[in-house]
Motif scaffolding. Structure first.
Motif, mmCIF file in Angstrom:
data_model
loop_
_atom_site.group_PDB
_atom_site.id
_atom_site.type_symbol
_atom_site.label_atom_id
_atom_site.label_comp_id
_atom_site.label_asym_id
_atom_site.label_seq_id
_atom_site.Cartn_x
_atom_site.Cartn_y
_atom_site.Cartn_z
ATOM 1 N N UNK A 1 8.007 11.211 17.695
ATOM 2 C CA UNK A 1 9.292 11.059 17.025
ATOM 3 C C UNK A 1 9.226 10.146 15.811
ATOM 4 N N UNK A 2 8.109 9.446 15.649
ATOM 5 C CA UNK A 2 7.971 8.589 14.476
ATOM 6 C C UNK A 2 7.673 9.437 13.249
ATOM 7 N N UNK A 3 7.947 8.964 12.051
ATOM 8 C CA UNK A 3 7.646 9.654 10.807
ATOM 9 C C UNK A 3 6.131 9.693 10.588
ATOM 10 N N UNK B 1 4.609 1.215 4.907
ATOM 11 C CA UNK B 1 3.169 1.097 5.188
ATOM 12 C C UNK B 1 2.309 1.616 4.038
ATOM 13 N N UNK B 2 2.915 2.000 2.900
ATOM 14 C CA UNK B 2 2.128 2.533 1.796
ATOM 15 C C UNK B 2 1.081 1.551 1.275
ATOM 16 N N UNK B 3 1.348 0.260 1.215
ATOM 17 C CA UNK B 3 0.264 -0.665 0.801
ATOM 18 C C UNK B 3 -0.959 -0.581 1.714
ATOM 19 N N UNK B 4 -0.726 -0.377 3.000
ATOM 20 C CA UNK B 4 -1.848 -0.273 3.925
ATOM 21 C C UNK B 4 -2.580 1.053 3.726
ATOM 22 N N UNK B 5 -1.784 2.122 3.497
ATOM 23 C CA UNK B 5 -2.432 3.389 3.201
ATOM 24 C C UNK B 5 -3.315 3.263 1.957
ATOM 25 N N UNK B 6 -2.810 2.575 0.914
ATOM 26 C CA UNK B 6 -3.556 2.411 -0.333
ATOM 27 C C UNK B 6 -4.822 1.596 -0.128
ATOM 28 N N UNK B 7 -4.712 0.548 0.681
ATOM 29 C CA UNK B 7 -5.897 -0.287 0.927
ATOM 30 C C UNK B 7 -6.961 0.496 1.683
ATOM 31 N N UNK B 8 -6.553 1.326 2.656
ATOM 32 C CA UNK B 8 -7.524 2.137 3.386
ATOM 33 C C UNK B 8 -8.180 3.164 2.460
ATOM 34 N N UNK B 9 -7.366 3.777 1.604
ATOM 35 C CA UNK B 9 -7.910 4.750 0.659
ATOM 36 C C UNK B 9 -8.877 4.089 -0.317
ATOM 37 N N UNK B 10 -8.516 2.879 -0.782
ATOM 38 C CA UNK B 10 -9.412 2.168 -1.715
ATOM 39 C C UNK B 10 -10.737 1.811 -1.048
ATOM 40 N N UNK B 11 -10.688 1.464 0.229
ATOM 41 C CA UNK B 11 -11.923 1.184 0.956
ATOM 42 C C UNK B 11 -12.797 2.438 1.045
#
Length: 450
Positions: free
Chosen positions: A405-407, A413-423
């Motif tokens: 039921x979560x999105x 959480x986009x900053x975390x998504x960006x940091x993971x992608x940058x890694x």
């Protein structure tokens, strides 16, 4: 077919039991000092009979008196017009009358001249102390010039001194002055259940009219209650009047002479007393013919649906409805209150909202389930002056979102998504660069390093 033959006797038995319960609801035990009271107060007794009550007259000290049989109440109401009785007869004692109220029974007590210990002890059980023997409520300004014997104890109290509660004193109660001759009630101010139905005028006091005043009176002015009431926590009702004459034919029919309004100080002459209207209104309230609430069908479900779920999820839109009825005589009619509230409670209320009256007796509201999970209750706790306490509770669980039921992507959480992608990008660039430098070295030397 066999089940039908079993069901018919059961339905007949339930009908008989229901009829007995309804009959008991109308039975009133009337305790009298003497049989002459039946004649001197006949109009009051006739008014009760006309309203469907069955009066059972007994001498207050009769040896056959009893309130219970096999643990059940024989009467729903007791009317005590025996101010001078020293001790009740039979199995009726002060303690048994208190137990009668604890069991849901109702009392109406009238005191007066020659006050006995039984009535004094009984009223004290409910927070009303009667002033000393031979004392009367005296007022040298607000008295009836014809009924008074010169002691100024035949009070003519203005209707403005009544409790502002139409359910108790009558919605269309007479505005005429009220005649009273009797003893003062001194209510226990620490008891939150006590109501001063009729207060004494500010110019009155309680003392013996035949003795000079040597001590400060026990009751003065508005500290004196002429008529008091109490609704117990189990909704049983008690009304105490300091005057037996208040219910008499003479006071019902009397034209008030010489009463002075406490607020306007204007003479009011030859106006019929309001005793009859107030006495009947008080009796109907005391004997639970008015001011009784009950709830009917209770429903809750998601907005747009009809059936109640096993539990709710946080942040869902919920619709709650409850039917509330008010008793008027023998009929149950839709309750007309406009201030009914609903609380959604988990230890403390997380939601408090107003219930809006829809068609008939239905009260409805919608709200959003709080972002807190646990075991909650829908609580309707309605307590208003003159009405019985109405309480309805329904338990339901509230759970958090399931993982489905979560999105998929949460904005915060986009900053975390960006940091993971940058890694990931950095690791890819590092590997690509590292392999490129290694291939160039092999090409330059022509041989591979170990």
């Amino acid at each position: 077919m066999a089940n039908l033959w079993i069901l018919i006797p059961l339905l007949a038995l339930f009908a008989v039991v229901a009829a007995q319960v309804n009959a008991t609801e109308k039975k009133v035990l009337v305790l009298l000092d003497n049989q002459n009271i039946k004649d001197s107060h006949s109009k009051y007794f006739k008014a009760l009979t006309d309203n469907g009550f069955e009066l059972d007259y007994k001498q207050a000290d009769a040896a056959s008196l009893t309130l219970f049989k096999y643990g059940d109440r024989l009467y729903s109401h007791v009317l005590i017009f025996a101010p001078s009785v020293e001790e009740f007869g039979g199995q009726v004692k002060v303690e048994s009358l208190a137990n009668f109220v604890d069991d849901g029974g109702n009392l109406l007590i009238a005191a007066g001249q020659n006050l006995g210990e039984a009535v004094r002890e009984l009223t004290a059980e409910f927070g009303f102390e009667l002033d000393e023997d031979l004392t009367r409520v005296v007022d040298h300004f607000n008295y009836d010039s014809k009924l008074d014997d010169g002691s100024h104890t035949a009070l003519a109290a203005d209707a403005s001194l009544l409790l502002k509660a139409p359910t108790i004193v009558g919605a269309s109660s007479s505005k005429n002055p009220l005649l009273f001759r009797g003893v003062a009630l001194l209510p226990d101010k620490e008891n939150p259940l006590i109501l001063d139905v009729l207060r004494a005028p500010s110019t009155s006091y309680s003392y013996s009219p035949t003795r000079p005043i040597s001590l400060f009176p026990a009751g003065v002015g508005r500290n004196i209650a002429l008529i008091g009431a109490l609704q117990a926590r189990n909704n049983a009702r008690v009304v105490v009047s300091g005057s037996l004459d208040f219910f008499s034919n003479a006071y019902f029919d009397a034209a008030v002479n010489g009463a002075i309004s406490d607020d306007q100080k204007a003479a009011t002459k030859s106006a019929k007393s309001g005793n009859e209207e107030l006495a009947l209104a008080l009796s109907l309230w005391a004997f639970k013919r008015v001011g009784v609430l009950k709830f009917g069908k209770v429903e809750h479900h998601l907005v747009g649906e009809k059936n109640a779920p096993a539990d709710y999820t946080i942040k869902e839109n919920v619709e709650y409805s409850i039917e509330i009825f008010e008793r008027k005589g023998d009929a149950w009619v839709p309750y007309g209150g406009q201030d009914v509230q609903l609380e959604f409670v988990r230890i403390d209320p997380f939601v408090r909202t107003k219930l809006v009256r829809k068609e008939g007796s239905k009260f409805v509201t919608t709200f959003v389930v709080p972002d807190v999970y646990g075991v909650f209750k829908f609580n309707v706790d309605h307590d208003r002056l003159g009405y019985t306490h109405l309480f309805s509770t329904t338990q339901i669980s509230v759970r958090p979102f399931t993982h489905t039921q979560y999105e998929r992507f949460i904005g915060s959480a986009y900053p975390y998504y960006l940091s993971a992608l940058s890694m990931i990008v950095g690791a890819f660039v590092f590997v690509l660069t590292f392999n490129s430098f290694k291939d160039e070295e092999v090409a330059a030397t022509g041989k591979k390093k170990d």
